[in-house]
Scaffold this motif. Structure first.
Motif, short mmCIF file in Angstrom:
data_model
loop_
_atom_site.label_atom_id
_atom_site.label_comp_id
_atom_site.label_asym_id
_atom_site.label_seq_id
_atom_site.Cartn_x
_atom_site.Cartn_y
_atom_site.Cartn_z
N THR A 19 0.83 -1.21 0.00
CA THR A 19 0.00 0.00 0.00
C THR A 19 0.87 1.26 0.00
O THR A 19 0.56 2.24 -0.69
CB THR A 19 -0.97 0.03 1.20
OG1 THR A 19 -0.24 -0.23 2.41
CG2 THR A 19 -2.07 -1.01 1.03
N TYR A 23 1.17 4.18 -2.95
CA TYR A 23 0.95 5.58 -2.61
C TYR A 23 2.14 6.45 -3.01
O TYR A 23 1.97 7.50 -3.67
CB TYR A 23 0.70 5.71 -1.11
CG TYR A 23 0.48 7.12 -0.64
CD1 TYR A 23 -0.74 7.76 -0.88
CD2 TYR A 23 1.47 7.82 0.02
CE1 TYR A 23 -0.95 9.07 -0.47
CE2 TYR A 23 1.27 9.13 0.43
CZ TYR A 23 0.07 9.75 0.19
OH TYR A 23 -0.13 11.04 0.60
N LEU A 81 -0.53 -2.66 -6.72
CA LEU A 81 -1.86 -2.49 -6.15
C LEU A 81 -2.59 -3.83 -6.08
O LEU A 81 -3.27 -4.14 -5.09
CB LEU A 81 -2.66 -1.48 -6.97
CG LEU A 81 -4.09 -1.20 -6.51
CD1 LEU A 81 -4.14 -0.75 -5.05
CD2 LEU A 81 -4.74 -0.15 -7.41
N TYR A 85 -4.07 -5.81 -2.83
CA TYR A 85 -5.43 -6.36 -2.78
C TYR A 85 -5.41 -7.85 -2.41
O TYR A 85 -6.20 -8.30 -1.58
CB TYR A 85 -6.12 -6.15 -4.11
CG TYR A 85 -7.48 -6.79 -4.19
CD1 TYR A 85 -8.58 -6.22 -3.55
CD2 TYR A 85 -7.67 -7.98 -4.90
CE1 TYR A 85 -9.83 -6.83 -3.61
CE2 TYR A 85 -8.91 -8.58 -4.96
CZ TYR A 85 -9.99 -8.00 -4.31
OH TYR A 85 -11.22 -8.60 -4.37
N ALA A 106 -9.62 1.45 -4.77
CA ALA A 106 -8.39 1.88 -5.44
C ALA A 106 -8.18 1.07 -6.72
O ALA A 106 -7.79 1.63 -7.76
CB ALA A 106 -7.21 1.72 -4.50
N GLU A 109 -10.56 2.41 -9.35
CA GLU A 109 -10.12 3.69 -9.92
C GLU A 109 -8.91 3.50 -10.84
O GLU A 109 -8.78 4.19 -11.85
CB GLU A 109 -9.77 4.67 -8.80
CG GLU A 109 -10.95 5.13 -7.97
CD GLU A 109 -11.95 5.96 -8.75
OE1 GLU A 109 -11.62 6.46 -9.84
OE2 GLU A 109 -13.09 6.11 -8.27
N MET A 110 -8.03 2.55 -10.50
CA MET A 110 -6.88 2.30 -11.36
C MET A 110 -7.33 1.75 -12.71
O MET A 110 -6.80 2.14 -13.77
CB MET A 110 -5.92 1.32 -10.69
CG MET A 110 -4.67 1.00 -11.51
SD MET A 110 -3.64 2.45 -11.88
CE MET A 110 -2.62 2.50 -10.40
N GLU A 122 -8.40 10.05 -11.63
CA GLU A 122 -8.57 8.78 -10.94
C GLU A 122 -7.39 8.47 -10.02
O GLU A 122 -7.56 7.88 -8.95
CB GLU A 122 -8.75 7.65 -11.95
CG GLU A 122 -10.09 7.64 -12.66
CD GLU A 122 -10.13 8.57 -13.86
OE1 GLU A 122 -11.22 8.76 -14.44
OE2 GLU A 122 -9.07 9.12 -14.23
N MET A 123 -6.20 8.87 -10.43
CA MET A 123 -5.02 8.61 -9.61
C MET A 123 -5.08 9.36 -8.28
O MET A 123 -4.64 8.86 -7.25
CB MET A 123 -3.75 8.95 -10.38
CG MET A 123 -3.45 7.98 -11.49
SD MET A 123 -1.91 8.38 -12.34
CE MET A 123 -1.83 6.97 -13.46
N GLN A 125 -7.79 9.94 -6.75
CA GLN A 125 -8.74 9.15 -5.97
C GLN A 125 -8.05 7.94 -5.34
O GLN A 125 -8.35 7.56 -4.20
CB GLN A 125 -9.89 8.68 -6.87
CG GLN A 125 -10.81 9.77 -7.33
CD GLN A 125 -11.60 10.39 -6.19
OE1 GLN A 125 -12.06 9.68 -5.29
NE2 GLN A 125 -11.75 11.70 -6.20
N ILE A 126 -7.14 7.32 -6.08
CA ILE A 126 -6.41 6.16 -5.54
C ILE A 126 -5.61 6.57 -4.32
O ILE A 126 -5.61 5.87 -3.29
CB ILE A 126 -5.49 5.55 -6.62
CG1 ILE A 126 -6.32 5.00 -7.77
CG2 ILE A 126 -4.62 4.43 -6.01
CD1 ILE A 126 -5.50 4.68 -9.01
N HIS A 129 -7.87 6.97 -1.44
CA HIS A 129 -8.32 5.68 -0.89
C HIS A 129 -7.23 5.04 -0.03
O HIS A 129 -7.54 4.40 0.99
CB HIS A 129 -8.72 4.73 -2.02
CG HIS A 129 -9.94 5.14 -2.76
ND1 HIS A 129 -11.05 5.67 -2.12
CD2 HIS A 129 -10.26 5.08 -4.09
CE1 HIS A 129 -11.99 5.93 -3.02
NE2 HIS A 129 -11.53 5.59 -4.21
#
Length: 220
Positions: A19, A23, A81, A85, A106, A109-110, A122-123, A125-126, A129
């Motif tokens: 994670t 980021y 990512l 997950y 995330a 959005e990716m 969108e990035m 937003q990731i 998240h």
């Protein structure tokens, strides 16, 4: 929760690392995106060298597309990512469904960013998240050990990346001081001498970035 198994601890640790990797690399990509549009030279080469990934790209444009979105590239942001997950899914009972949901968002959005004409929206937003995920970890997980293992992984990854990217001394000192208590309270087996050595290295008047990376990677 009860005793944490070795396998569960490994998943928690790598959840923290992946994670953070997503980021921080997104932040760097986000910062460099507009710059690369106007550049004549290919600046991505220095980035690949600094974080020790193969330079498989042919141009700035190729890097901007494939580094975040190429699922066949194990070093891409989306691959990291997806690893985050995968670790989060098997930890659902330990981290809560709500925490898992932010990783799922995330990923969503990716996938949107990969087909978007303006992927930075969108990035952002990731990254949001990821911040929400860490906030939920603090707010909803009762087990201090679970929180500490995740955050030990997060801090180790951040120091690793910051040192590779030549971060300022103040940044590294701050992150090392945040990492040490997390490692000490994680219940994981660690090398106490190396933990103190990395502290001495970041506080030195001359930063040896290569040695910082090599030591922080072998603390656990």
């Amino acid at each position: 929760m009860g005793i944490i198994s070795v396998e569960q601890a490994d998943h928690l640790y790598w959840l923290g690392r992946y994670t953070e990797r997503v980021y921080t690399t997104l932040r760097i990509y986000f910062r460099s995106y507009d710059t690369m549009i106007d550049e004549m030279a290919d600046s991505y080469e220095g980035f690949c060298n600094s974080i020790d990934i193969p330079n498989i790209y042919t141009s700035n444009e190729d890097f901007k597309r494939r580094y975040p979105f190429d699922t066949e590239n194990p070093d891409s942001i989306i691959s990291n990512l997806n690893r985050a997950y995968d670790n989060a899914v098997v930890l659902r009972d330990s981290i809560s469904s709500e925490a898992l949901s932010y990783i799922q968002l995330a990923v969503y959005e990716m996938n949107k960013a990969a087909v978007s004409s303006a992927p930075l929206i969108e990035m952002q937003q990731i990254m949001d998240h990821m911040l929400s995920f860490w906030g939920i970890i603090d707010d909803r997980i009762d087990s201090e050990q679970v929180r500490n293992i995740i955050k030990a992984g997060k801090r180790i990854e951040r120091i690793d990346l910051y040192a590779r990217l030549g971060a300022l001394k103040e940044e590294l000192v701050r992150e090392v001081h945040r990492m040490i208590p997390r490692v000490e309270r994680s219940g994981l087996s660690y090398d106490e001498k190396k933990l103190q050595l990395v502290k001495e290295l970041v506080e030195s008047s001359q930063l040896d970035y290569y040695r910082i990376v090599s030591i922080v990677e072998t603390i656990l």
